[in-house]
Write a protein that holds these residues in place. Structure first.
Motif, PDB file in Angstrom:
ATOM      1  N   HIS A 182       0.981   3.870  -3.255  1.00  0.00           N
ATOM      2  CA  HIS A 182       0.383   5.197  -3.125  1.00  0.00           C
ATOM      3  C   HIS A 182       1.413   6.320  -3.034  1.00  0.00           C
ATOM      4  CE1 HIS A 182      -3.909   4.181  -2.535  1.00  0.00           C
ATOM      5  NE2 HIS A 182      -3.447   3.055  -2.023  1.00  0.00           N
ATOM      6  N   ASP A 215      -4.147  12.162   3.193  1.00  0.00           N
ATOM      7  CA  ASP A 215      -5.341  11.425   2.794  1.00  0.00           C
ATOM      8  C   ASP A 215      -5.429  11.434   1.278  1.00  0.00           C
ATOM      9  OD1 ASP A 215      -8.041  10.709   2.085  1.00  0.00           O
ATOM     10  OD2 ASP A 215      -8.639  11.125   4.157  1.00  0.00           O
ATOM     11  N   ASP A 216      -5.228  10.269   0.655  1.00  0.00           N
ATOM     12  CA  ASP A 216      -5.223  10.186  -0.805  1.00  0.00           C
ATOM     13  C   ASP A 216      -6.575  10.564  -1.408  1.00  0.00           C
ATOM     14  OD1 ASP A 216      -3.303   7.857   0.270  1.00  0.00           O
ATOM     15  OD2 ASP A 216      -2.537   8.580  -1.651  1.00  0.00           O
ATOM     16  N   GLU A 217      -7.642  10.047  -0.806  1.00  0.00           N
ATOM     17  CA  GLU A 217      -8.964  10.249  -1.396  1.00  0.00           C
ATOM     18  C   GLU A 217      -9.398  11.704  -1.318  1.00  0.00           C
ATOM     19  OE1 GLU A 217     -11.739   7.584   0.350  1.00  0.00           O
ATOM     20  OE2 GLU A 217     -10.721   5.773  -0.388  1.00  0.00           O
ATOM     21  N   LYS A 218      -9.139  12.360  -0.183  1.00  0.00           N
ATOM     22  CA  LYS A 218      -9.564  13.745  -0.012  1.00  0.00           C
ATOM     23  C   LYS A 218      -8.539  14.742  -0.540  1.00  0.00           C
ATOM     24  CE  LYS A 218     -12.276  12.739   4.136  1.00  0.00           C
ATOM     25  NZ  LYS A 218     -12.448  13.032   5.580  1.00  0.00           N
ATOM     26  N   GLY A 219      -7.305  14.280  -0.760  1.00  0.00           N
ATOM     27  CA  GLY A 219      -6.260  15.195  -1.186  1.00  0.00           C
ATOM     28  C   GLY A 219      -5.913  16.213  -0.121  1.00  0.00           C
ATOM     29  N   GLU A 250       0.829  -1.204   0.000  1.00  0.00           N
ATOM     30  CA  GLU A 250       0.000   0.000   0.000  1.00  0.00           C
ATOM     31  C   GLU A 250       0.864   1.254   0.000  1.00  0.00           C
ATOM     32  OE1 GLU A 250      -3.980   1.430   2.391  1.00  0.00           O
ATOM     33  OE2 GLU A 250      -2.356   0.513   3.545  1.00  0.00           O
TER      34      GLU A 250
END
Length: 420
Positions: free
Chosen positions: A213, A271-275, A209
């Motif tokens: 990422h 946080d990858d999803e929220k940037g 992971e």
């Protein structure tokens, strides 16, 4: 016959699936109340599942490495009249044979898998006093063909250790995993498939992971730690007997805490999803710790509020808990930056993998005394490399270099560690 079905418990925090790591009992074995039946894992915390009843094991659900749903059937126990007998009494052969002939499961989630006839007869032959040991010790015992109930235990509360296995092998004549060839090299003929289960699988998933990422880059700097080591020796000589012995690690923690004041982006998670990158005022420092089961990262919380001796004591406590398999989930999560050290094993440079979703990790390499030039003269100095990795999405090279140079400054002038 009164059958008690034990289901995979809800360990908490909204977890729907749990990995079965190891069985502590065998088909046909007599068990008593509170005896540990199985080890299961969620995240990096291993949990022991005890028996709520006395009885005889009728069937086992799943195999080590299988991910099971919370609420699925874990084990079945016959609570017949004989359950109150001594746990070392032999289980009934007929019951074992009947259970062994049961059909295999059609799906992994909570179905019951009976052992083979050979395994059932093995359970009869070795009918059982409960034995406690880490998953790594149990795996090694299986590889050696040793029944743990035959090994004298020296650990706390009858815990079988690797040293106990070594002693048993030495005195019983059991062949070790290496074989003599009379001084001649021979071509290897065997191969072995080793599935990743338990903590080893969690480590593999976490590393994958992180590398998938995070675009890593590693910055290496050489530090002269001569004064640093001199100060540490002086502190130990003056206060070691009363406050505890200081290794390099708690002083490095102090240096990181001070350097983060000027480089707060390194004390963060992304946080990858929220940037969104979240910076933290508190320094919760992960301490990469090698255990028999694999790498764990217990967390030194609020390092900014601790002196070096408090850090040293807490690091020692966390490491001991991790190595004994007793660290709880809260002690293994929530870090904001991590330290990893291979210095004791040698090596000049490393490229550490960031502890996802953090954005920085500080790596410590070995100290070498070697000649260097100071003021035109060749002198002996203690030198060490810091190998640190950063998330290039949120940490630029110049910023990372500034952070490492700040660390270097504190380590080369360690009196600054105690000046606010």
């Amino acid at each position: 016959m009164s059958v008690h079905v034990i289901k995979m418990p809800d360990i908490g925090e909204g977890i729907a699936e749990v990995e079965l790591v190891a069985w502590r009992v065998a088909l046909g074995e007599r068990v008593i109340e509170d005896q540990v039946l199985a080890d299961v894992m969620t995240d990096k915390a291993t949990v022991e599942i005890p028996s709520p009843v006395h009885g005889t094991v009728l069937a086992l659900g799943g195999v080590p490495g299988q991910v099971m749903a919370v609420g699925g059937e874990l084990i079945r126990i016959d609570m017949d009249d004989s359950a109150g007998e001594s746990v070392s009494a032999a289980p009934p052969v007929a019951a074992i044979a009947e259970a062994a002939s049961a059909p295999p499961p059609t799906s992994p989630g909570g179905q019951i898998k009976a052992m083979s006839d050979a395994a059932a007869l093995h359970a009869v032959k070795h009918a059982n006093v409960p034995v406690t040991a880490s998953p790594a010790v149990r795996r090694r015992a299986r590889q050696l063909g040793i029944g743990l109930q035959d090994v004298p235990a020296s650990g706390i509360d009858g815990h079988v250790t690797h040293e106990d296995l070594d002693a048993y092998v030495t005195h019983s004549g059991v062949p070790s995993t290496s074989h003599s060839s009379g001084g001649r090299y021979v071509e290897g003929q065997n191969e072995e498939s080793l599935p990743l289960i338990g903590l080893r699988r969690k480590i593999a998933e976490k590393m994958q992971e992180s590398k998938r990422h995070i675009p890593h880059f590693t910055y290496v700097e050489e530090c002269d730690v001569t004064q640093f080591e001199t100060l540490r020796a002086q502190l130990n000589a003056k206060w070691g007997a009363t406050r505890g012995h200081l290794t390099m690690l708690p002083l490095l923690v102090r240096a990181i805490v001070l350097a983060l004041r000027d480089y707060p982006h390194c004390n963060a998670r992304f946080d990858d999803e929220k940037g969104v990158m979240t910076r933290y005022g508190a320094a919760h420092i992960g301490i990469a710790t090698q255990t028999d089961a694999g790498l764990m990262v217990p967390v030194l919380r609020h390092a900014e509020a601790r002196d070096p001796w408090s850090c040293a004591a807490e690091i020692a406590r966390l490491a001991a808990a991790a190595r004994a398999g007793q660290a709880v989930r809260a002690e293994l999560s929530g870090s904001t930056i991590t330290i990893t050290s291979l210095g004791a094993l040698g090596g000049l440079v490393s490229t550490p993998v960031i502890n996802y979703p953090e954005v920085a990790i500080v790596g410590v390499n070995r100290i070498i005394e070697r000649p260097v030039i100071r003021d035109g003269a060749v002198v002996a100095r203690k030198m060490m490399n810091l190998s640190s990795s950063f998330d290039h999405r949120v940490i630029d090279g110049q910023y990372a270099a500034g952070f490492v140079q700040a660390l270097r400054g504190y380590m080369e002038a360690p009196a600054l560690l105690f000046v606010e």
